[in-house]
Design a protein around this motif. Structure first.
Motif, PDB file in Angstrom:
ATOM      1  N   ALA A  89     -29.650  19.089  32.285  1.00 11.49           N
ATOM      2  CA  ALA A  89     -30.027  20.164  31.363  1.00 11.49           C
ATOM      3  C   ALA A  89     -29.603  19.752  29.961  1.00 11.49           C
ATOM      4  O   ALA A  89     -28.611  19.047  29.793  1.00 11.49           O
ATOM      5  CB  ALA A  89     -29.354  21.473  31.762  1.00 11.49           C
ATOM      6  N   PRO A  90     -30.362  20.202  28.957  1.00  9.51           N
ATOM      7  CA  PRO A  90     -29.973  19.864  27.582  1.00  9.51           C
ATOM      8  C   PRO A  90     -28.699  20.606  27.175  1.00  9.51           C
ATOM      9  O   PRO A  90     -28.422  21.704  27.663  1.00  9.51           O
ATOM     10  CB  PRO A  90     -31.163  20.314  26.742  1.00  9.51           C
ATOM     11  N   VAL A  91     -27.944  19.992  26.286  1.00  6.31           N
ATOM     12  CA  VAL A  91     -26.761  20.624  25.715  1.00  6.31           C
ATOM     13  C   VAL A  91     -27.196  21.221  24.375  1.00  6.31           C
ATOM     14  O   VAL A  91     -27.363  20.507  23.387  1.00  6.31           O
ATOM     15  CB  VAL A  91     -25.611  19.620  25.515  1.00  6.31           C
ATOM     16  N   VAL A  92     -27.423  22.527  24.375  1.00  4.09           N
ATOM     17  CA  VAL A  92     -27.870  23.217  23.164  1.00  4.09           C
ATOM     18  C   VAL A  92     -26.678  23.366  22.221  1.00  4.09           C
ATOM     19  O   VAL A  92     -25.595  23.783  22.637  1.00  4.09           O
ATOM     20  CB  VAL A  92     -28.475  24.590  23.516  1.00  4.09           C
ATOM     21  N   VAL A  93     -26.899  23.005  20.949  1.00  6.50           N
ATOM     22  CA  VAL A  93     -25.850  23.101  19.937  1.00  6.50           C
ATOM     23  C   VAL A  93     -26.377  23.990  18.810  1.00  6.50           C
ATOM     24  O   VAL A  93     -26.999  23.514  17.866  1.00  6.50           O
ATOM     25  CB  VAL A  93     -25.444  21.714  19.393  1.00  6.50           C
ATOM     26  N   PRO A  94     -26.141  25.309  18.913  1.00 10.36           N
ATOM     27  CA  PRO A  94     -26.640  26.201  17.871  1.00 10.36           C
ATOM     28  C   PRO A  94     -25.922  25.975  16.550  1.00 10.36           C
ATOM     29  O   PRO A  94     -24.816  25.419  16.511  1.00 10.36           O
ATOM     30  CB  PRO A  94     -26.359  27.600  18.416  1.00 10.36           C
ATOM     31  N   ASP A  95     -26.562  26.419  15.484  1.00 16.24           N
ATOM     32  CA  ASP A  95     -25.951  26.353  14.164  1.00 16.24           C
ATOM     33  C   ASP A  95     -24.846  27.407  14.098  1.00 16.24           C
ATOM     34  O   ASP A  95     -24.960  28.479  14.696  1.00 16.24           O
ATOM     35  CB  ASP A  95     -27.010  26.621  13.089  1.00 16.24           C
ATOM     36  N   ALA A  96     -23.778  27.113  13.391  1.00  8.85           N
ATOM     37  CA  ALA A  96     -22.705  28.092  13.207  1.00  8.85           C
ATOM     38  C   ALA A  96     -23.224  29.244  12.356  1.00  8.85           C
ATOM     39  O   ALA A  96     -24.013  29.032  11.428  1.00  8.85           O
ATOM     40  CB  ALA A  96     -21.504  27.438  12.544  1.00  8.85           C
ATOM     41  N   ASP A  97     -22.808  30.459  12.670  1.00 11.93           N
ATOM     42  CA  ASP A  97     -23.235  31.628  11.903  1.00 11.93           C
ATOM     43  C   ASP A  97     -22.739  31.574  10.468  1.00 11.93           C
ATOM     44  O   ASP A  97     -23.388  32.079   9.562  1.00 11.93           O
ATOM     45  CB  ASP A  97     -22.742  32.918  12.560  1.00 11.93           C
ATOM     46  N   SER A  98     -21.593  30.954  10.270  1.00  8.36           N
ATOM     47  CA  SER A  98     -21.034  30.816   8.922  1.00  8.36           C
ATOM     48  C   SER A  98     -20.045  29.666   8.938  1.00  8.36           C
ATOM     49  O   SER A  98     -19.711  29.132   9.988  1.00  8.36           O
ATOM     50  CB  SER A  98     -20.332  32.115   8.498  1.00  8.36           C
ATOM     51  N   GLY A  99     -19.606  29.294   7.768  1.00 10.60           N
ATOM     52  CA  GLY A  99     -18.606  28.244   7.670  1.00 10.60           C
ATOM     53  C   GLY A  99     -19.203  26.851   7.698  1.00 10.60           C
ATOM     54  O   GLY A  99     -20.399  26.653   7.502  1.00 10.60           O
ATOM     55  N   SER A 100     -18.378  25.929   7.986  1.00 15.46           N
ATOM     56  CA  SER A 100     -18.720  24.517   7.958  1.00 15.46           C
ATOM     57  C   SER A 100     -19.614  24.125   9.136  1.00 15.46           C
ATOM     58  O   SER A 100     -19.485  24.679  10.228  1.00 15.46           O
ATOM     59  CB  SER A 100     -17.419  23.710   8.023  1.00 15.46           C
ATOM     60  N   PRO A 101     -20.500  23.129   8.926  1.00 17.58           N
ATOM     61  CA  PRO A 101     -21.258  22.591  10.060  1.00 17.58           C
ATOM     62  C   PRO A 101     -20.363  21.943  11.117  1.00 17.58           C
ATOM     63  O   PRO A 101     -20.796  21.694  12.228  1.00 17.58           O
ATOM     64  CB  PRO A 101     -22.175  21.543   9.422  1.00 17.58           C
ATOM     65  N   ALA A 102     -19.103  21.709  10.776  1.00 21.62           N
ATOM     66  CA  ALA A 102     -18.156  21.133  11.732  1.00 21.62           C
ATOM     67  C   ALA A 102     -17.564  22.197  12.654  1.00 21.62           C
ATOM     68  O   ALA A 102     -16.804  21.869  13.567  1.00 21.62           O
ATOM     69  CB  ALA A 102     -17.039  20.410  10.996  1.00 21.62           C
ATOM     70  N   THR A 103     -17.939  23.462  12.463  1.00 18.25           N
ATOM     71  CA  THR A 103     -17.466  24.532  13.332  1.00 18.25           C
ATOM     72  C   THR A 103     -18.091  24.365  14.711  1.00 18.25           C
ATOM     73  O   THR A 103     -19.319  24.383  14.841  1.00 18.25           O
ATOM     74  CB  THR A 103     -17.849  25.909  12.753  1.00 18.25           C
ATOM     75  N   PRO A 104     -17.283  24.188  15.760  1.00 15.90           N
ATOM     76  CA  PRO A 104     -17.854  24.038  17.100  1.00 15.90           C
ATOM     77  C   PRO A 104     -18.620  25.292  17.529  1.00 15.90           C
ATOM     78  O   PRO A 104     -18.174  26.410  17.295  1.00 15.90           O
ATOM     79  CB  PRO A 104     -16.627  23.831  17.994  1.00 15.90           C
TER      80      PRO A 104
END
Length: 147
Positions: A89-104
Motif C-alpha cells: 500500500a502507498p505511504v500517504v504523506v499529507p501536507d502539514a496544516d501549518s508550520g514547517s514542511p518538516a512537521t511529520p
C-alpha cells in the motif's frame, strides 16, 4: 562482526519496535538524494490526477527507513545479507496544516521479530511488520542476517 549472539535468539522474539516519522520535507530530501523527482512524491494535484489519495512516499525511502533500526540493533549493517519486501500500500504523506514542511504528518511503525534461527551456521531471519496508520504498507518483509 555483528554484536548479536545468535544462540540467544528465539523464534517469535521481538527484537526491534520503532516508529519513523515522515514529512513532506522527508520526501524532498529523499528526492534530492535519489534523483527520483516523480511528481507523485511532491505534487498533490498530480498525485490525485493519477488516482492517488495524496502525495506518497518513495518506496525505497520506506525500505531504507525500515532497515535502519534493524541495522542499528545489529550493530553492524554488514551483517545484513539479504533484505526483501513487497510494497502492499502507498505511504500517504499529507501536507502539514501549518508550520514547517518538516512537521511529520505520518509515520512508519515497524515490529521486527525473529522468524528463524540457525545458530550452528550463524544466520537468522528477521520478519518485519510495517504499518502506516492502519494499513500494512510493506508485506513479506524479511531480513537475513549472518554473524
Amino acid at each position: 562482526m555483528s554484536a548479536i549472539d545468535f544462540s540467544t535468539l528465539t523464534i517469535g522474539d521481538t527484537v526491534v519496535e520503532s516508529e519513523i516519522p515522515l514529512s513532506r520535507a522527508s520526501l524532498v530530501d529523499y528526492a534530492a538524494a535519489s534523483g527520483d523527482h516523480n511528481p507523485i512524491h511532491w505534487n498533490e494535484r498530480f498525485a490525485r490526477e493519477v488516482g492517488l489519495d495524496d502525495v506518497i512516499a518513495h518506496g525505497m525511502l520506506s525500505m531504507a527507513a525500515v532497515i535502519a533500526p534493524v541495522a542499528e540493533w545489529l550493530g553492524d549493517p554488514g551483517a545484513i545479507v539479504d533484505y526483501r519486501t513487497r510494497f502492499s500500500a502507498p505511504v500517504v504523506v499529507p501536507d502539514a496544516d501549518s508550520g514547517s514542511p518538516a512537521t511529520p504528518t505520518t509515520s512508519l511503525r515497524l515490529t521486527a521479530t525473529v522468524g528463524a534461527v540457525d545458530p550452528a551456521v550463524g544466520t537468522a531471519r528477521i520478519d518485519i511488520s510495517v504499518k502506516s496508520g492502519e494499513a500494512d504498507v510493506l508485506s513479506r518483509t524479511q531480513v537475513r542476517i549472518s554473524a
